[in-house]
Scaffold this motif. Structure first.
Motif, PDB file in Angstrom:
ATOM      1  N   VAL A  66       9.209  -7.392  -2.244  1.00 52.70           N
ATOM      2  CA  VAL A  66       7.769  -7.687  -3.245  1.00 52.70           C
ATOM      3  C   VAL A  66       6.507  -7.087  -2.390  1.00 52.70           C
ATOM      4  CG1 VAL A  66       9.408  -8.896  -4.634  1.00 52.70           C
ATOM      5  CG2 VAL A  66       7.347  -9.855  -2.479  1.00 52.70           C
ATOM      6  N   HIS A  67       6.662  -6.939  -1.223  1.00 53.06           N
ATOM      7  CA  HIS A  67       4.842  -6.151  -0.470  1.00 53.06           C
ATOM      8  C   HIS A  67       4.974  -5.460   0.140  1.00 53.06           C
ATOM      9  CE1 HIS A  67       3.312 -10.679   0.003  1.00 53.06           C
ATOM     10  NE2 HIS A  67       5.019 -10.781  -0.430  1.00 53.06           N
ATOM     11  N   ALA A  68       3.646  -4.385  -0.959  1.00 52.70           N
ATOM     12  CA  ALA A  68       3.246  -3.139  -0.899  1.00 52.70           C
ATOM     13  C   ALA A  68       2.325  -3.116   0.245  1.00 52.70           C
ATOM     14  CB  ALA A  68       3.331  -2.059  -1.732  1.00 52.70           C
ATOM     15  N   PHE A  69       1.913  -1.752   1.030  1.00 54.62           N
ATOM     16  CA  PHE A  69       0.580  -1.840   2.451  1.00 54.62           C
ATOM     17  C   PHE A  69      -0.069  -0.653   2.143  1.00 54.62           C
ATOM     18  CE2 PHE A  69       3.928  -4.755   3.431  1.00 54.62           C
ATOM     19  CZ  PHE A  69       3.228  -5.902   3.614  1.00 54.62           C
ATOM     20  N   ILE A  70      -1.395  -0.946   1.866  1.00 50.62           N
ATOM     21  CA  ILE A  70      -1.771   0.228   1.823  1.00 50.62           C
ATOM     22  C   ILE A  70      -2.435   0.725   2.925  1.00 50.62           C
ATOM     23  CG2 ILE A  70      -4.395   2.059   0.584  1.00 50.62           C
ATOM     24  CD1 ILE A  70      -2.129   1.546  -1.031  1.00 50.62           C
ATOM     25  N   LEU A  71      -2.159   2.171   3.776  1.00 51.27           N
ATOM     26  CA  LEU A  71      -2.539   2.138   4.824  1.00 51.27           C
ATOM     27  C   LEU A  71      -2.981   3.800   5.462  1.00 51.27           C
ATOM     28  CD1 LEU A  71       0.770   1.577   6.907  1.00 51.27           C
ATOM     29  CD2 LEU A  71      -0.954   0.112   6.610  1.00 51.27           C
ATOM     30  N   ASP A  72      -3.994   3.976   5.577  1.00 53.75           N
ATOM     31  CA  ASP A  72      -3.939   6.015   5.473  1.00 53.75           C
ATOM     32  C   ASP A  72      -4.708   6.353   4.468  1.00 53.75           C
ATOM     33  OD1 ASP A  72      -4.147   6.019   8.392  1.00 53.75           O
ATOM     34  OD2 ASP A  72      -1.566   5.923   8.351  1.00 53.75           O
ATOM     35  N   THR A  73      -6.012   5.689   4.034  1.00 54.40           N
ATOM     36  CA  THR A  73      -6.372   5.928   2.578  1.00 54.40           C
ATOM     37  C   THR A  73      -7.542   6.881   3.127  1.00 54.40           C
ATOM     38  OG1 THR A  73      -6.275   3.942   1.104  1.00 54.40           O
ATOM     39  CG2 THR A  73      -8.051   5.693   0.802  1.00 54.40           C
ATOM     40  N   ILE A  74      -7.691   8.315   2.370  1.00 53.66           N
ATOM     41  CA  ILE A  74      -8.230   9.284   3.019  1.00 53.66           C
ATOM     42  C   ILE A  74      -8.703  10.231   2.351  1.00 53.66           C
ATOM     43  CG2 ILE A  74      -8.032  11.251   5.195  1.00 53.66           C
ATOM     44  CD1 ILE A  74      -5.585  10.709   6.246  1.00 53.66           C
ATOM     45  N   VAL A  75      -9.491  11.011   2.060  1.00 57.12           N
ATOM     46  CA  VAL A  75     -10.478  11.907   1.239  1.00 57.12           C
ATOM     47  C   VAL A  75     -10.791  12.039   2.075  1.00 57.12           C
ATOM     48  CG1 VAL A  75     -12.060  11.951  -0.721  1.00 57.12           C
ATOM     49  CG2 VAL A  75     -10.312  10.308  -0.722  1.00 57.12           C
ATOM     50  N   GLY A  76     -11.222  13.736   1.780  1.00 58.51           N
ATOM     51  CA  GLY A  76     -12.151  15.006   2.671  1.00 58.51           C
ATOM     52  C   GLY A  76     -13.066  15.196   2.458  1.00 58.51           C
ATOM     53  N   ARG A  77     -14.327  15.756   3.449  1.00 59.35           N
ATOM     54  CA  ARG A  77     -15.608  15.336   2.896  1.00 59.35           C
ATOM     55  C   ARG A  77     -15.971  15.788   2.270  1.00 59.35           C
ATOM     56  NH1 ARG A  77     -16.046  16.935   8.946  1.00 59.35           N
ATOM     57  NH2 ARG A  77     -16.389  15.202   9.985  1.00 59.35           N
ATOM     58  N   GLY A  78     -15.530  16.945   1.753  1.00 53.99           N
ATOM     59  CA  GLY A  78     -15.621  18.457   0.256  1.00 53.99           C
ATOM     60  C   GLY A  78     -14.826  16.834  -0.494  1.00 53.99           C
ATOM     61  N   ALA A  79     -14.765  16.438  -1.074  1.00 54.72           N
ATOM     62  CA  ALA A  79     -13.872  15.778  -1.794  1.00 54.72           C
ATOM     63  C   ALA A  79     -14.307  14.067  -2.452  1.00 54.72           C
ATOM     64  CB  ALA A  79     -12.221  15.888  -1.812  1.00 54.72           C
ATOM     65  N   GLU A 102       4.888  -7.107  -5.641  1.00 52.49           N
ATOM     66  CA  GLU A 102       4.321  -8.066  -6.965  1.00 52.49           C
ATOM     67  C   GLU A 102       3.370  -8.074  -6.135  1.00 52.49           C
ATOM     68  OE1 GLU A 102       6.692 -11.425  -7.046  1.00 52.49           O
ATOM     69  OE2 GLU A 102       8.184 -11.229  -8.005  1.00 52.49           O
ATOM     70  N   TRP A 103       3.105  -7.327  -5.112  1.00 56.73           N
ATOM     71  CA  TRP A 103       1.435  -7.536  -3.558  1.00 56.73           C
ATOM     72  C   TRP A 103       1.191  -6.400  -3.307  1.00 56.73           C
ATOM     73  CZ3 TRP A 103      -0.992 -11.752  -4.735  1.00 56.73           C
ATOM     74  CH2 TRP A 103      -0.516 -13.286  -5.421  1.00 56.73           C
ATOM     75  N   LEU A 104       0.059  -5.825  -3.793  1.00 60.58           N
ATOM     76  CA  LEU A 104      -0.436  -4.703  -2.947  1.00 60.58           C
ATOM     77  C   LEU A 104      -1.743  -5.368  -1.759  1.00 60.58           C
ATOM     78  CD1 LEU A 104      -0.476  -1.408  -2.076  1.00 60.58           C
ATOM     79  CD2 LEU A 104      -1.602  -1.313  -3.848  1.00 60.58           C
ATOM     80  N   HIS A 105      -1.505  -4.996  -0.537  1.00 64.39           N
ATOM     81  CA  HIS A 105      -1.484  -5.532   0.323  1.00 64.39           C
ATOM     82  C   HIS A 105      -2.983  -4.153   1.330  1.00 64.39           C
ATOM     83  CE1 HIS A 105       0.405  -9.072   1.104  1.00 64.39           C
ATOM     84  NE2 HIS A 105       1.059  -8.594   1.270  1.00 64.39           N
ATOM     85  N   VAL A 106      -4.552  -4.753   1.868  1.00 65.13           N
ATOM     86  CA  VAL A 106      -4.702  -3.844   2.364  1.00 65.13           C
ATOM     87  C   VAL A 106      -5.694  -4.296   3.823  1.00 65.13           C
ATOM     88  CG1 VAL A 106      -6.866  -3.749   0.887  1.00 65.13           C
ATOM     89  CG2 VAL A 106      -6.471  -1.762   2.443  1.00 65.13           C
ATOM     90  N   ASP A 107      -6.393  -3.799   4.445  1.00 66.66           N
ATOM     91  CA  ASP A 107      -7.176  -4.191   5.173  1.00 66.66           C
ATOM     92  C   ASP A 107      -7.996  -3.448   5.671  1.00 66.66           C
ATOM     93  OD1 ASP A 107      -5.368  -2.575   7.482  1.00 66.66           O
ATOM     94  OD2 ASP A 107      -5.446  -3.951   9.230  1.00 66.66           O
ATOM     95  N   PHE A 108      -9.737  -3.281   6.035  1.00 70.38           N
ATOM     96  CA  PHE A 108     -10.530  -2.241   6.079  1.00 70.38           C
ATOM     97  C   PHE A 108     -11.770  -2.115   6.735  1.00 70.38           C
ATOM     98  CE2 PHE A 108     -10.372  -3.958   2.323  1.00 70.38           C
ATOM     99  CZ  PHE A 108     -11.535  -4.544   1.883  1.00 70.38           C
ATOM    100  N   ASP A 109     -12.094  -1.816   7.752  1.00 69.17           N
ATOM    101  CA  ASP A 109     -13.594  -2.068   8.113  1.00 69.17           C
ATOM    102  C   ASP A 109     -14.524  -2.806   7.067  1.00 69.17           C
ATOM    103  OD1 ASP A 109     -12.448  -1.505  10.527  1.00 69.17           O
ATOM    104  OD2 ASP A 109     -13.818   0.619  10.434  1.00 69.17           O
ATOM    105  N   ASP A 110     -15.444  -3.488   7.498  1.00 69.83           N
ATOM    106  CA  ASP A 110     -16.287  -3.931   6.511  1.00 69.83           C
ATOM    107  C   ASP A 110     -17.491  -2.828   5.696  1.00 69.83           C
ATOM    108  OD1 ASP A 110     -15.711  -6.641   7.626  1.00 69.83           O
ATOM    109  OD2 ASP A 110     -17.423  -6.551   8.671  1.00 69.83           O
ATOM    110  N   HIS A 111     -17.321  -1.976   5.711  1.00 69.38           N
ATOM    111  CA  HIS A 111     -18.303  -0.579   5.265  1.00 69.38           C
ATOM    112  C   HIS A 111     -17.656  -0.780   4.191  1.00 69.38           C
ATOM    113  CE1 HIS A 111     -16.109   1.996   7.739  1.00 69.38           C
ATOM    114  NE2 HIS A 111     -16.231   2.884   7.018  1.00 69.38           N
TER     115      HIS A 111
END
Length: 135
Positions: A66-79, A102-111
């Protein structure tokens, strides 16, 4: 700018290595992304521009339950700053939900807080982290 999003879309290791290096500001690696996500992920989202260039990506790892995790969210500079990051996370969340998560987790830098909390709808939680590298 027009983008096409695809769940579990095809990509080449080289193009993702280049996009990852651009987004995270490091040298271009020679990582084996295709085998990694096929073996360990629920899925991933690829975003391509009208010319077919990979301009966005997110990986959705999971525990098989029931747990999924977002990793490596990437968008190129031009987009960037066009809603693409929000769109790829939204599509990832929809597919995780339809897979029974049932749950989607993410961790990230403060900014990146405004992006994940405001644009994507994540809620703040307490979490912990151990740096296993000993840094």
């Amino acid at each position: 700018m027009e983008q096409r999003l695809e769940w579990r879309g095809r990509f080449e290791n080289g193009e993702l290595n280049e996009l990852h290096a651009e987004a995270f500001e490091h040298r271009v690696a020679d990582d084996e992304w295709v085998a990694q996500v096929e073996a360990h992920s629920l899925g991933w989202v690829c975003a391509r521009n009208a010319g077919g260039e990979l301009v966005g990506f997110v990986n959705v790892a999971w525990d098989g339950g029931v747990h999924a995790f977002i990793l490596d969210t990437i968008v190129g500079r031009g987009a960037r700053r066009q809603g693409l990051g929000t769109a790829i996370v939204k599509l990832a969340a929809e597919h995780a939900r339809s897979a029974g998560c049932e749950w989607l987790h993410v961790d990230f830098d403060d900014h990146l807080g405004p992006f994940y909390f405001e644009a994507c709808g994540f809620e703040p939680t307490s979490a912990g982290l151990i740096d296993l590298t000993g840094r």
